[in-house]
Write a protein that holds these residues in place. Structure first.
Motif, PDB file in Angstrom:
ATOM      1  N   PHE A 164       0.826  -1.210   0.000  1.00 36.84           N
ATOM      2  CA  PHE A 164       0.000   0.000   0.000  1.00 36.84           C
ATOM      3  C   PHE A 164       0.861   1.262   0.000  1.00 36.84           C
ATOM      4  CE2 PHE A 164      -2.807  -3.310   1.490  1.00 36.84           C
ATOM      5  CZ  PHE A 164      -3.985  -3.024   0.809  1.00 36.84           C
ATOM      6  N   GLN A 165       2.105   1.156   0.443  1.00 34.79           N
ATOM      7  CA  GLN A 165       3.030   2.272   0.290  1.00 34.79           C
ATOM      8  C   GLN A 165       3.415   2.447  -1.175  1.00 34.79           C
ATOM      9  OE1 GLN A 165       6.461   2.108   2.872  1.00 34.79           O
ATOM     10  NE2 GLN A 165       5.273   1.308   4.597  1.00 34.79           N
TER      11      GLN A 165
ATOM     12  N   GLU B 120       5.876   2.300  23.689  1.00 38.27           N
ATOM     13  CA  GLU B 120       6.093   2.527  22.263  1.00 38.27           C
ATOM     14  C   GLU B 120       5.022   1.818  21.449  1.00 38.27           C
ATOM     15  OE1 GLU B 120       9.361   1.188  19.001  1.00 38.27           O
ATOM     16  OE2 GLU B 120      10.136   2.195  20.775  1.00 38.27           O
ATOM     17  N   ARG B 121       4.464   2.527  20.482  1.00 33.54           N
ATOM     18  CA  ARG B 121       3.424   1.962  19.630  1.00 33.54           C
ATOM     19  C   ARG B 121       3.730   2.353  18.191  1.00 33.54           C
ATOM     20  NH1 ARG B 121      -0.994   0.726  23.127  1.00 33.54           N
ATOM     21  NH2 ARG B 121      -0.852   1.803  25.132  1.00 33.54           N
ATOM     22  N   ARG B 122       3.743   1.367  17.317  1.00 34.88           N
ATOM     23  CA  ARG B 122       4.039   1.648  15.916  1.00 34.88           C
ATOM     24  C   ARG B 122       3.066   0.914  15.013  1.00 34.88           C
ATOM     25  NH1 ARG B 122       8.905   4.095  14.754  1.00 34.88           N
ATOM     26  NH2 ARG B 122      10.327   4.296  16.526  1.00 34.88           N
ATOM     27  N   LEU B 123       2.541   1.653  14.048  1.00 38.22           N
ATOM     28  CA  LEU B 123       1.762   1.054  12.976  1.00 38.22           C
ATOM     29  C   LEU B 123       2.696   0.429  11.960  1.00 38.22           C
ATOM     30  CD1 LEU B 123      -0.839   3.885  12.372  1.00 38.22           C
ATOM     31  CD2 LEU B 123      -1.437   1.500  12.758  1.00 38.22           C
ATOM     32  N   ASP B 124       2.137  -0.418  11.103  1.00 33.43           N
ATOM     33  CA  ASP B 124       2.942  -0.960  10.004  1.00 33.43           C
ATOM     34  C   ASP B 124       3.086   0.068   8.884  1.00 33.43           C
ATOM     35  OD1 ASP B 124       3.437  -3.398  11.226  1.00 33.43           O
ATOM     36  OD2 ASP B 124       1.597  -4.295  10.483  1.00 33.43           O
ATOM     37  N   THR B 125       1.968   0.584   8.409  1.00 30.92           N
ATOM     38  CA  THR B 125       1.997   1.621   7.362  1.00 30.92           C
ATOM     39  C   THR B 125       0.919   2.649   7.674  1.00 30.92           C
ATOM     40  OG1 THR B 125       2.940   0.341   5.532  1.00 30.92           O
ATOM     41  CG2 THR B 125       1.414   2.076   4.931  1.00 30.92           C
TER      42      THR B 125
ATOM     43  N   ALA C 187      -4.500   3.484   7.934  1.00 34.05           N
ATOM     44  CA  ALA C 187      -3.573   2.724   8.768  1.00 34.05           C
ATOM     45  C   ALA C 187      -3.650   1.266   8.337  1.00 34.05           C
ATOM     46  CB  ALA C 187      -3.946   2.864  10.238  1.00 34.05           C
ATOM     47  N   VAL C 188      -2.535   0.705   7.875  1.00 33.11           N
ATOM     48  CA  VAL C 188      -2.499  -0.679   7.396  1.00 33.11           C
ATOM     49  C   VAL C 188      -1.713  -1.525   8.383  1.00 33.11           C
ATOM     50  CG1 VAL C 188      -1.969  -2.217   5.481  1.00 33.11           C
ATOM     51  CG2 VAL C 188      -2.527   0.176   5.024  1.00 33.11           C
TER      52      VAL C 188
ATOM     53  N   LEU D 265      -8.804   1.778   9.491  1.00 36.16           N
ATOM     54  CA  LEU D 265      -7.852   0.695   9.748  1.00 36.16           C
ATOM     55  C   LEU D 265      -8.113  -0.443   8.780  1.00 36.16           C
ATOM     56  CD1 LEU D 265      -5.662  -0.760  11.448  1.00 36.16           C
ATOM     57  CD2 LEU D 265      -7.506  -1.537  12.962  1.00 36.16           C
ATOM     58  N   LEU D 266      -7.080  -0.808   8.016  1.00 35.56           N
ATOM     59  CA  LEU D 266      -7.145  -1.947   7.099  1.00 35.56           C
ATOM     60  C   LEU D 266      -6.211  -3.031   7.618  1.00 35.56           C
ATOM     61  CD1 LEU D 266      -8.147  -3.135   4.352  1.00 35.56           C
ATOM     62  CD2 LEU D 266      -6.072  -2.170   3.333  1.00 35.56           C
ATOM     63  N   VAL D 267      -6.762  -4.211   7.897  1.00 38.41           N
ATOM     64  CA  VAL D 267      -5.972  -5.339   8.396  1.00 38.41           C
ATOM     65  C   VAL D 267      -5.831  -6.363   7.271  1.00 38.41           C
ATOM     66  CG1 VAL D 267      -5.799  -7.159  10.139  1.00 38.41           C
ATOM     67  CG2 VAL D 267      -6.821  -4.947  10.739  1.00 38.41           C
TER      68      VAL D 267
END
Length: 298
Positions: A13-14, A51-56, A71-72, A103-105
């Protein structure tokens, strides 16, 4: 170099943010195609962290002037802690950017996808203060694209189809149609999709199928993956050549020493690919009084 399926499931998606509009159509939800895309930082850590991080994370500005944050998350298995994390992500993103988040999973197995799809109500049973409703892509709802013409229409969607169906019995047909479609695409487009597909296959048997297709159908393509495949092929050829030479030497020594070689023994020697066995047989052939002595103890 090739890494995990997790990377492929969100990085696509990036590389192709417009893919979200086509995926949302598959899911029965309409979002306007983006007119511009901004890749945003994925670090959602607060000043007093956990710490919290999304993938994309992407900001999509759309044709109808209704921007959204995409948010993927790539999800490989059920994880009950994710419900709290995802709810936090969406709340934090809305508070920080004041833009509606989605949010897309992305999943590769049906059980995880079905788990992720279920709405989660946050709050007391009398009144849910928040409801988490991610859009979920997985083998349960992504199309099986096994036709080259269909794959050619949307290469990014065909790649995501391959990634989400990596465990499907028809994965060979999916990969074959994708590789055939990529043969006619510009190399600037082919490169990232070849690598993402390789990542998406992970360590599954389909990974070798894809490597073989890249080596044959996409032999023109140059990348770290293709060079790795070609070097593997060259190394295999060298190993096979050495084995063939060693087998010929064993048979030649036996013939020169006047030792009878049955058809079965000849076949066993010439078909062997194990270098250690061939070396041991070679040493024994120098002194053995019969061909059976060569194979003694095996």
């Amino acid at each position: 170099m090739v890494s995990s399926p997790h990377e492929a499931m969100h990085r696509i998606f990036q590389e192709h943010p417009g893919l979200f509009s086509r995926v949302s159509e598959v899911l029965g939800v309409t979002f306007s195609p983006p007119t511009s895309v901004t890749i945003l930082p994925t670090d959602l850590t607060e000043s007093r962290p956990v710490e919290r991080r999304l993938d994309t994370l992407l900001r999509l500005d759309t044709e109808d002037d209704q921007p959204l944050l995409l948010a993927v998350e790539a999800q490989g298995k059920k994880d009950l802690d994710k419900h709290a994390s995802w709810s936090y992500y969406l709340s934090y993103l809305y508070a920080k950017y004041r833009v509606p988040p989605v949010l897309l999973v992305v999943c590769q197995d049906r059980a995880t996808a079905e788990w992720a799809t279920r709405p989660v109500h946050i709050g007391p049973r009398q009144w849910a203060s928040l409801t988490l409703r991610p859009l979920v892509v997985g083998p349960h709802n992504m199309p099986l694209i096994t036709n080259t013409a269909e794959a050619r229409k949307d290469l990014a969607l065909a790649t995501l189809s391959a990634i989400t169906h990596a465990d499907d019995p028809d994965i060979g047909a999916i990969l074959k149609s994708l590789s055939a479609a990529l043969r006619e695409a510009p190399e600037s487009l082919t490169g990232p999709l070849v690598e993402l597909t390789a990542q998406g296959m992970g360590k599954r048997p389909a990974a070798q199928q894809w490597r073989n297709l890249v080596a044959v159908d996409l032999s023109f393509y140059t990348s770290p993956l293709s060079e790795e495949i070609r070097e593997e092929a060259r190394a295999k050829a060298r190993t096979e050549a050495r084995a063939e030479t060693r087998a010929e030497d064993i048979l030649l020594i036996l013939e020169q020493r006047g030792i009878d070689i049955s058809d079965d023994a000849r076949e066993r020697v010439t078909s062997c690919e194990d270098s250690d066995s061939l070396r041991e047989w070679f040493l024994r052939s120098i002194t053995a009084s019969s061909v059976e002595e060569i194979f003694a103890g095996e």
